[in-house]
Design an enzyme around this catalytic site. Structure first.
Site, PDB file in Angstrom:
ATOM      1  N   ASP A   1     -10.884  36.263 -29.290  1.00 26.33           N
ATOM      2  CA  ASP A   1     -10.523  37.104 -28.146  1.00 26.33           C
ATOM      3  C   ASP A   1      -9.525  36.404 -27.237  1.00 26.33           C
ATOM      4  OD1 ASP A   1     -12.649  35.304 -27.385  1.00 26.33           O
ATOM      5  OD2 ASP A   1     -12.843  36.422 -25.509  1.00 26.33           O
TER       6      ASP A   1
ATOM      7  N   GLU B   1     -15.446  34.795 -26.221  1.00 19.06           N
ATOM      8  CA  GLU B   1     -15.554  33.494 -25.554  1.00 19.06           C
ATOM      9  C   GLU B   1     -15.076  33.583 -24.122  1.00 19.06           C
ATOM     10  OE1 GLU B   1     -14.038  29.413 -24.326  1.00 19.06           O
ATOM     11  OE2 GLU B   1     -12.995  31.335 -24.473  1.00 19.06           O
TER      12      GLU B   1
END
Length: 409
Positions: free
Chosen positions: A80, A173
């Site tokens: 991400d 994350e």
């Protein structure tokens, strides 16, 4: 190394921006697209035990090519990108043989300037990959993803001795959920490295202790003309709370090992207000003291309010400094430092003024320091990465695998 840049450019073309405040993991569909692509590429590369969990954690194994009592080690990156800045329609610029001075970011007034970012002075002659000024780049952490994938290809295609190599790619994350659904036992590594750092040579095993502080303020709104002795302005209470927070202990006034209080958001009306702080400190005792300070401030400002008006404060710990877990296994850092020196890189041990998946994983039984990626200025339009830095990261990953095998033979 031929496909390193190609991989990176492909990965950043996918919008994998995560989203905070969402229960589902991964928080966005774009992350699934990259995870499925990586799964396909791992299968084509010939890795085994490939799994993609319902929570978006992708794991795979590169079998050992030598015998011996060699520990299985892992490399981990997240797919991400930060929700702080747009990751849609990323249009990278490739600046070959950087000669110094400002770099125009797309069409317009945006530039990447060595005046604002002096590190550029150290990168003369290198190939820089920048944004076009409209989005972030996504080197955090697609540079790490590309580097791990390229290192696997190097190990698979060359007679380099290595033990069992585990790899994992995680979602979310950037919103603090990357490691929450990570199955350490299923991963099967004795230790691992996140590939999620910055400039060449960075080796990080210390990070902030982190907590979030959510404050709800309930006031009392009446007509201003008849407000004396009756109105309780929630916004005024919020201002008083923030005035009590040490002004010289904020992100913009601290560096190195200094901790801080950060007012991340504030909204409200006379009747109700909300404040969101984050607290960070490397030292556990100081970390606990900062949390107590916030409770004391709320108590002080809320003293004597009408019973129907109140200040509610909720503190939640996010993650802790992994140092205490990693230093129990000094060989993990020794191998990484030796690998860097063997690749003609001077290791730079520095604290992470933030967190990584490795911080949480270290407390879950998987010691996990952080390796550099070659990227800079994450989470914004000035983000960039050097191709040379990415190549160095690949070399270090490969060398770590080789050195670990030598220790076990």
């Amino acid at each position: 190394m031929d496909k390193l840049l190609e991989r990176f450019l492909h990965y950043v073309s996918l919008d994998t921006q995560s989203k905070s405040g969402v229960r589902q993991v991964p928080s966005t569909e774009g992350q699934w697209k990259l995870l499925r692509l990586l799964k396909q590429q791992l299968e084509e590369m010939g890795l085994v035990n490939i799994t993609l969990s319902e929570k978006g954690t992708l794991m795979a194994t590169l079998p050992a090519n030598v015998e011996g009592d060699i520990p299985a080690i892992g490399f981990i990156s997240h797919v991400d990108t930060s929700p702080d800045f747009s990751g849609k329609n990323v249009n990278p610029q490739i600046v070959e043989n950087y000669r110094g001075g400002d770099i125009a970011l797309g069409i317009g007034d945006e530039v990447l300037s060595p005046v604002m970012f002096p590190v550029l002075h150290q990168l003369l002659g290198q190939t820089l990959i920048t944004t076009d000024g409209k989005t972030l780049l996504g080197a955090d952490d697609k540079a790490g993803v590309a580097e791990i994938m390229t290192a696997l290809a190097v190990l698979k295609g060359n007679p380099i001795p290595h033990g069992e190599i585990k790899v994992a790619f995680t979602p979310d994350e950037e919103v603090g959920k990357g490691a929450k659904h990570f199955d350490v036992e299923a991963f099967g590594a004795q230790w691992a490295y996140t590939v999620d750092g910055g400039g060449v040579g960075e080796l990080e095993f210390e990070n902030f202790n982190a907590a979030s502080v959510n404050i709800k303020i309930v006031g009392n709104n009446v007509h201003p003309g008849t407000a004396k002795g009756v109105m309780v302005n929630a916004l005024s209470l919020a201002a008083r709370i923030h005035a009590e927070v040490p002004a010289d202990e904020t992100p913009e006034t601290t560096e190195g090992y200094e901790g801080f209080y950060h007012l991340a958001s504030m909204k409200g009306t006379v009747d109700r207000a909300e404040m969101h702080y984050i607290i960070r400190d490397f030292d556990r005792k100081q970390f606990e003291a900062r949390k107590r300070k916030m409770m004391e401030i709320a108590k002080k400002v809320g003293k004597g309010l009408h019973p129907d008006c109140y200040i509610e404060l909720v503190i939640e710990d996010s993650y802790y400094n992994m140092r205490e877990k990693v230093v129990e296994h000094p060989h993990i850092l020794d191998i990484a430092q030796q690998a860097m020196r063997d690749c003609h890189i001077t290791p730079e041990m520095k604290p992470i003024r933030g967190g990584t998946d490795g911080a949480q994983l270290s407390f879950m039984g998987l010691p996990c320091p952080n390796l550099f990626t070659g990227g800079y200025n994450y989470h914004g339009k000035h983000e960039f990465v050097t191709l040379e830095g990415m190549e160095k990261a690949v070399q270090v990953i490969v060398r770590i695998a080789e050195l670990t095998a030598k220790r076990g033979q």
